[in-house]
Design an enzyme around this catalytic site. Structure first.
Site, short mmCIF file in Angstrom:
data_model
loop_
_atom_site.label_atom_id
_atom_site.label_comp_id
_atom_site.label_asym_id
_atom_site.label_seq_id
_atom_site.Cartn_x
_atom_site.Cartn_y
_atom_site.Cartn_z
N ASN A 4 -6.79 14.82 -7.35
CA ASN A 4 -6.81 14.19 -8.56
C ASN A 4 -8.11 14.54 -9.33
O ASN A 4 -9.07 14.00 -8.86
CB ASN A 4 -6.44 12.45 -8.63
CG ASN A 4 -6.71 11.97 -9.88
OD1 ASN A 4 -6.75 12.57 -10.79
ND2 ASN A 4 -6.91 10.79 -10.01
N LYS A 6 -8.86 13.68 -12.50
CA LYS A 6 -9.26 12.93 -13.28
C LYS A 6 -9.77 13.89 -14.74
O LYS A 6 -8.90 14.77 -14.85
CB LYS A 6 -10.22 12.23 -13.00
CG LYS A 6 -10.05 11.41 -11.58
CD LYS A 6 -11.00 10.57 -10.90
CE LYS A 6 -10.63 9.89 -9.89
NZ LYS A 6 -10.97 8.66 -9.35
N HIS A 90 -2.24 4.80 -11.60
CA HIS A 90 -3.52 4.99 -10.75
C HIS A 90 -4.43 4.15 -11.43
O HIS A 90 -4.23 3.57 -12.45
CB HIS A 90 -4.22 6.35 -11.39
CG HIS A 90 -5.47 6.83 -10.59
ND1 HIS A 90 -6.95 6.23 -10.89
CD2 HIS A 90 -5.81 7.35 -9.47
CE1 HIS A 90 -7.64 6.44 -10.26
NE2 HIS A 90 -7.21 7.14 -9.15
N GLU A 92 -7.41 3.73 -12.63
CA GLU A 92 -8.08 3.97 -13.72
C GLU A 92 -7.09 3.71 -14.93
O GLU A 92 -7.66 3.40 -15.98
CB GLU A 92 -8.85 5.40 -13.75
CG GLU A 92 -9.98 5.34 -12.89
CD GLU A 92 -10.40 6.63 -11.99
OE1 GLU A 92 -9.73 7.39 -12.69
OE2 GLU A 92 -10.97 6.40 -11.21
N GLU A 163 -4.67 3.33 -2.49
CA GLU A 163 -6.02 3.31 -3.15
C GLU A 163 -6.68 2.02 -3.34
O GLU A 163 -6.70 1.51 -4.68
CB GLU A 163 -6.34 4.16 -4.54
CG GLU A 163 -5.53 5.60 -4.30
CD GLU A 163 -6.03 6.67 -5.04
OE1 GLU A 163 -6.29 7.61 -4.58
OE2 GLU A 163 -6.16 6.41 -6.40
N GLY A 169 -14.40 6.26 -5.88
CA GLY A 169 -15.54 6.85 -6.62
C GLY A 169 -16.90 6.20 -6.37
O GLY A 169 -17.99 6.25 -6.88
N SER A 209 -12.82 7.60 -2.17
CA SER A 209 -14.09 8.29 -1.62
C SER A 209 -13.59 9.10 -0.24
O SER A 209 -14.36 9.06 0.73
CB SER A 209 -15.06 7.15 -1.25
OG SER A 209 -15.65 6.73 -2.30
P1 PGA Z 1 -12.42 9.35 -5.55
O1 PGA Z 1 -11.02 9.12 -6.28
O2 PGA Z 1 -11.83 10.38 -4.16
O3 PGA Z 1 -13.40 10.00 -6.20
O4 PGA Z 1 -13.02 7.96 -4.86
C1 PGA Z 1 -9.75 8.79 -5.65
C2 PGA Z 1 -8.70 8.60 -6.60
O5 PGA Z 1 -9.20 7.95 -7.62
O6 PGA Z 1 -7.57 9.25 -6.60
#
Ligand code: PGA
Length: 246
Positions: A4, A6, A90, A92, A163, A169, A209
């Site tokens: 992803n 983003k 997601h 976010e 997740e 992140g 992460s």
């Molecule tokens: P990250 O994000 O690997 O940067 O922690 C994972 C995600 O949001 O799908």
């Protein structure tokens, strides 16, 4: 093994990524590989993966086919642009850029499937819920309101990504044991609603992460069928190291 991006990369940077990534992934058949670039990069990504097994998906859709919904993009539009997958719900989108609810997640999933896109539905608890020991409660609620409303045929097309929001992140990956326990719970809920075979067939990805140096430990858990990677999917070499852990 999904990446992803983003809100990172321009169409030009997308082309540069695939110049390198395609050479690394050439002939790879041990897993599906899907990348989720920003919508504006989809045509460049689709052109770049032409002739490979790599899939491309959108990061979000709106549930109507078309209409007066400024700034939104429909499942049919992503499909017409060559995408075959879509991320839904997601964290976010649930908690940062907008406040998507489980009911929105269900509507978007139904719209994606109706158009012929394969959804990856994201679920996961926030830090305060994790600390309060409410992970199972949150996952059960997200499944009940966001997934259980699908038909059995629809459910067979869906992938779920666990997740934990506190792991995204932050560099704080869930341990393999924590991830496996959450996956087991999601599979139990799938079993209760859709039956044992559907639950067994369900692919559940872990995200949060994930890096080249922790993916192998995670993938040793039988419960983990793959991963959804954010930051570490932006670099072709780092993402391919993760893909190889499949
Ligand atoms: P990250 O994000 O690997 O940067 O922690 C994972 C995600 O949001 O799908």
């Amino acid at each position: 093994m999904a990446g992803n991006w983003k809100m990172y990369k321009t169409p030009q940077e997308t082309a540069i990524f695939f110049e390198r990534f395609n050479s690394l992934a050439d002939g790879w058949e041990k897993s599906d590989i899907v990348l989720f670039p920003p919508a504006i990069d989809i045509p460049a990504a689709v052109a770049a993966v032409n002739g490979t097994n790599i899939g491309i998906g959108g990061q979000n859709i709106y549930w109507s086919k078309e209409g007066a919904f400024t700034g939104e993009i429909s499942a049919d539009m992503f499909l017409a642009a060559g995408a075959s997958w879509v991320l839904i719900g997601h964290s976010e989108r649930r908690h940062v850029v907008t406040s998507e609810t489980d009911a929105d997640v269900l509507k978007k999933t139904q719209a994606a499937l109706g158009a012929g896109l394969r959804p990856i539905i994201c679920v996961g608890e926030r830090l305060e819920e994790h600390k309060a020991g409410k992970t199972n409660e949150v996952l059960i609620k997200q499944f009940a309101a966001g997934v259980a409303g699908l038909t059995e045929e629809q459910f067979a097309q869906v992938v779920i990504a666990y997740e934990p929001v506190w792991a995204i992140g932050t560099g704080q990956t869930a341990t393999p044991e924590i991830a496996a326990a959450a996956h087991r719970l999601i599979r139990q809920e799938a079993d209760r609603r859709f039956g044992g075979e559907a639950a067994e067939q369900l692919r559940i990805l872990y995200g949060g992460s994930v890096k080249p140096d922790n993916i192998v430990g995670l993938m040793k858990e039988d419960q983990l069928d793959g991963t959804l990677v954010g930051g570490a999917s932006l670099d072709p070499d780092s993402f391919f190291k993760i893909v190889k852990a499949a």
